[in-house]
Design an enzyme around this catalytic site. Sequence first.
Site, mmCIF file in Angstrom:
data_model
loop_
_atom_site.group_PDB
_atom_site.id
_atom_site.type_symbol
_atom_site.label_atom_id
_atom_site.label_comp_id
_atom_site.label_asym_id
_atom_site.label_seq_id
_atom_site.Cartn_x
_atom_site.Cartn_y
_atom_site.Cartn_z
ATOM 1 N N GLU A 101 -63.518 -105.163 -88.385
ATOM 2 C CA GLU A 101 -63.588 -106.376 -89.187
ATOM 3 C C GLU A 101 -65.032 -106.729 -89.485
ATOM 4 O OE1 GLU A 101 -59.925 -108.872 -87.212
ATOM 5 O OE2 GLU A 101 -61.947 -109.123 -86.484
ATOM 6 N N CYS A 121 -71.399 -110.670 -90.957
ATOM 7 C CA CYS A 121 -71.359 -110.401 -89.517
ATOM 8 C C CYS A 121 -70.708 -109.037 -89.326
ATOM 9 C CB CYS A 121 -70.543 -111.495 -88.844
ATOM 10 S SG CYS A 121 -70.309 -111.263 -87.078
ATOM 11 N N CYS A 128 -65.904 -102.318 -76.920
ATOM 12 C CA CYS A 128 -67.209 -102.436 -76.244
ATOM 13 C C CYS A 128 -67.024 -102.076 -74.785
ATOM 14 C CB CYS A 128 -67.738 -103.872 -76.358
ATOM 15 S SG CYS A 128 -69.365 -104.089 -75.590
ATOM 16 N N CYS A 132 -67.702 -107.798 -70.480
ATOM 17 C CA CYS A 132 -67.878 -109.229 -70.192
ATOM 18 C C CYS A 132 -66.485 -109.878 -70.163
ATOM 19 C CB CYS A 132 -68.757 -109.888 -71.258
ATOM 20 S SG CYS A 132 -70.316 -109.003 -71.503
ATOM 21 N N CYS A 135 -64.819 -112.066 -73.041
ATOM 22 C CA CYS A 135 -64.895 -111.569 -74.418
ATOM 23 C C CYS A 135 -63.700 -110.671 -74.745
ATOM 24 C CB CYS A 135 -66.197 -110.790 -74.581
ATOM 25 S SG CYS A 135 -66.290 -109.839 -76.102
ATOM 26 N N GLY A 185 -68.692 -105.035 -80.434
ATOM 27 C CA GLY A 185 -69.553 -104.030 -79.829
ATOM 28 C C GLY A 185 -70.924 -104.535 -79.458
ATOM 29 N N GLU A 186 -71.630 -103.712 -78.695
ATOM 30 C CA GLU A 186 -72.984 -104.034 -78.255
ATOM 31 C C GLU A 186 -73.951 -103.168 -79.077
ATOM 32 O OE1 GLU A 186 -74.884 -106.055 -76.537
ATOM 33 O OE2 GLU A 186 -76.544 -104.703 -76.966
ATOM 34 N N SER A 217 -77.757 -109.295 -82.051
ATOM 35 C CA SER A 217 -77.382 -109.986 -80.820
ATOM 36 C C SER A 217 -77.124 -108.941 -79.742
ATOM 37 C CB SER A 217 -76.118 -110.817 -81.065
ATOM 38 O OG SER A 217 -75.650 -111.378 -79.857
ATOM 39 N N CYS A 359 -59.733 -113.257 -85.601
ATOM 40 C CA CYS A 359 -60.887 -112.400 -85.358
ATOM 41 C C CYS A 359 -61.619 -112.757 -84.084
ATOM 42 C CB CYS A 359 -61.807 -112.347 -86.564
ATOM 43 S SG CYS A 359 -62.877 -113.718 -86.766
HETATM 44 N N1 SAH Z 1 -72.423 -107.490 -77.809
HETATM 45 C C1 SAH Z 1 -73.308 -108.400 -78.426
HETATM 46 C C2 SAH Z 1 -72.899 -108.812 -79.815
HETATM 47 C C3 SAH Z 1 -71.450 -109.134 -80.041
HETATM 48 S S1 SAH Z 1 -70.806 -110.511 -79.232
HETATM 49 C C4 SAH Z 1 -73.504 -109.600 -77.540
HETATM 50 O O1 SAH Z 1 -72.732 -109.783 -76.616
HETATM 51 O O2 SAH Z 1 -74.455 -110.336 -77.782
HETATM 52 C C5 SAH Z 1 -71.575 -111.830 -80.095
HETATM 53 C C6 SAH Z 1 -71.519 -113.157 -79.314
HETATM 54 O O3 SAH Z 1 -70.172 -113.636 -79.126
HETATM 55 C C7 SAH Z 1 -72.133 -113.052 -77.946
HETATM 56 O O4 SAH Z 1 -73.027 -114.088 -77.711
HETATM 57 C C8 SAH Z 1 -70.909 -113.170 -77.083
HETATM 58 O O5 SAH Z 1 -71.245 -113.576 -75.831
HETATM 59 C C9 SAH Z 1 -70.068 -114.152 -77.829
HETATM 60 N N2 SAH Z 1 -68.684 -114.213 -77.360
HETATM 61 C C10 SAH Z 1 -67.952 -113.216 -76.868
HETATM 62 N N3 SAH Z 1 -66.738 -113.657 -76.488
HETATM 63 C C11 SAH Z 1 -66.695 -114.969 -76.757
HETATM 64 C C12 SAH Z 1 -65.705 -115.982 -76.573
HETATM 65 N N4 SAH Z 1 -64.509 -115.715 -76.046
HETATM 66 N N5 SAH Z 1 -66.000 -117.227 -76.966
HETATM 67 C C13 SAH Z 1 -67.195 -117.502 -77.515
HETATM 68 N N6 SAH Z 1 -68.170 -116.591 -77.702
HETATM 69 C C14 SAH Z 1 -67.926 -115.329 -77.320
HETATM 70 FE FE1 SF4 Z 2 -70.056 -108.420 -73.790
HETATM 71 FE FE2 SF4 Z 2 -70.888 -108.518 -76.376
HETATM 72 FE FE3 SF4 Z 2 -69.527 -106.416 -75.472
HETATM 73 FE FE4 SF4 Z 2 -68.278 -108.708 -75.742
HETATM 74 S S1 SF4 Z 2 -69.168 -107.515 -77.376
HETATM 75 S S2 SF4 Z 2 -68.128 -107.315 -73.979
HETATM 76 S S3 SF4 Z 2 -69.902 -110.161 -75.179
HETATM 77 S S4 SF4 Z 2 -71.534 -107.090 -74.778
#
Ligand code: SAH
Ligand code: SF4
Length: 393
Positions: A101, A121, A128, A132, A135, A185-186, A217, A359
């Site tokens: 997406e 975006c 990923c 975390c 997420c 993804g990261e 990010s 999303c």
């Molecule tokens: N992997 C990278 C970029 C993608 S995530 C990163 O983690 O920075 C982009 C943002 O969305 C990050 O700040 C992440 O912590 C946040 N995010 C992930 N899951 C979320 C959730 N359930 N609610 C709010 N923000 C979230």
């Molecule tokens: Fe963590 Fe970003 Fe990967 Fe989600 S997308 S698992 S917040 S690193």
Amino acid sequence: MTKPAAPRHTAGGGVVDPYRMPSGSLDDLLDGEPAFRTGQVRQWLARGVTDPAAMTDLPLALRDRLADRFPRTPITLRHVTADDGLTHKVLLGLGDGEAIESVLLCYPADGRRQRGRATVCISTQAGCAMGCPFCATGQAGLRRQLRTDEVVAQVRAVTGLLRDDDLRPAGVPDHVTNVVFMGMGEPLANLEVTVATVRWLTDRHGFDLSARGVTVSTIGLVPGIRRLMALAVPITLAISLHAPNDELRDQLVPINQRHPLAELLAACDAYAEATARRMTFEYVLIDGVNASAEHARELVALLRPRRAHVNLIPMNPTPAVPWAAPPVATQRRFADICEDGGLTATIRHNRGTDIDAACGQLYANYQVASGRRLPAAERVLPLAARGVAERDP
Ligand code: SAH
Ligand code: SF4
């Protein structure tokens, strides 16, 4: 069922990643053609075109020859809009069953903003591996890396929407002005692809984005941050912090166990100094987990020495954990403590439309780094102006 592996970026045989070929390999691929063909192909690539059939200034025989070597353009499987056409989500099918997406956010010109913006975006991985727990993407694990052409294709897909006079809202540019790597993804775990994408997006023959308009990010992969620094392309870096101490961050962001806060912040400081850019830290607010007044004070102590901006993101619920955003009063208290401590802080609210729910975290990130109000946000609170706003009748 085994999934097909992503095609390799090779000039030997099979499908190449044309954005990551050294120019010599591109020359090899164009063997027997006049030297200027390489430049022609590069110009198409810079505009996001990888399908040789669309490279209309190449001879037909060459287009045919390249057809099996260059990746096919992803197909748009779904396109939904919200917020009176200011938000678009595009689902791209990658040909191996994967779909990604990308979200386009339009910010029309208005009294405050002389020039409109179009922010996309984008995702760098299908899934990923960082795990975390809050997420949705992390909960699903890594499915595969995206290739550069698949990342660039996301920008091209929304460029197509912006070119369409019937779709483009009034006051919005007909091209992408900002790209945020905040989808799935990261980005720094797909480092070479991220770096190549940044290079191509800032190519003046193509998307011609300013480095300032690009935000990556990251969850805090220190080697990647240092690599971006070495690129000497001063993109904006947003760090997903989410906790003010190692004990808590180890749980919320497992990669913290490898790159703890001291190491991460040292890399951030070096990046900020090298690029003269202010750092943005993202902090997902989770009720009962990281959102207390004490956490806020700890965060201030950690970030006060830095010219830091904090984006507070009330947690979007995800299926695998019973966590939720704290009440609004708690969010505001957290933001107040940050502001009183000398940081700038913004609260983003992320619910509101059908496509947000679909999303997941993508929507959490729409506002990113621009400091601007989201079209779909219920509320974005620029805290510096809060006192004034509250006194208004
Ligand atoms: N992997 C990278 C970029 C993608 S995530 C990163 O983690 O920075 C982009 C943002 O969305 C990050 O700040 C992440 O912590 C946040 N995010 C992930 N899951 C979320 C959730 N359930 N609610 C709010 N923000 C979230
Ligand atoms: Fe963590 Fe970003 Fe990967 Fe989600 S997308 S698992 S917040 S690193």
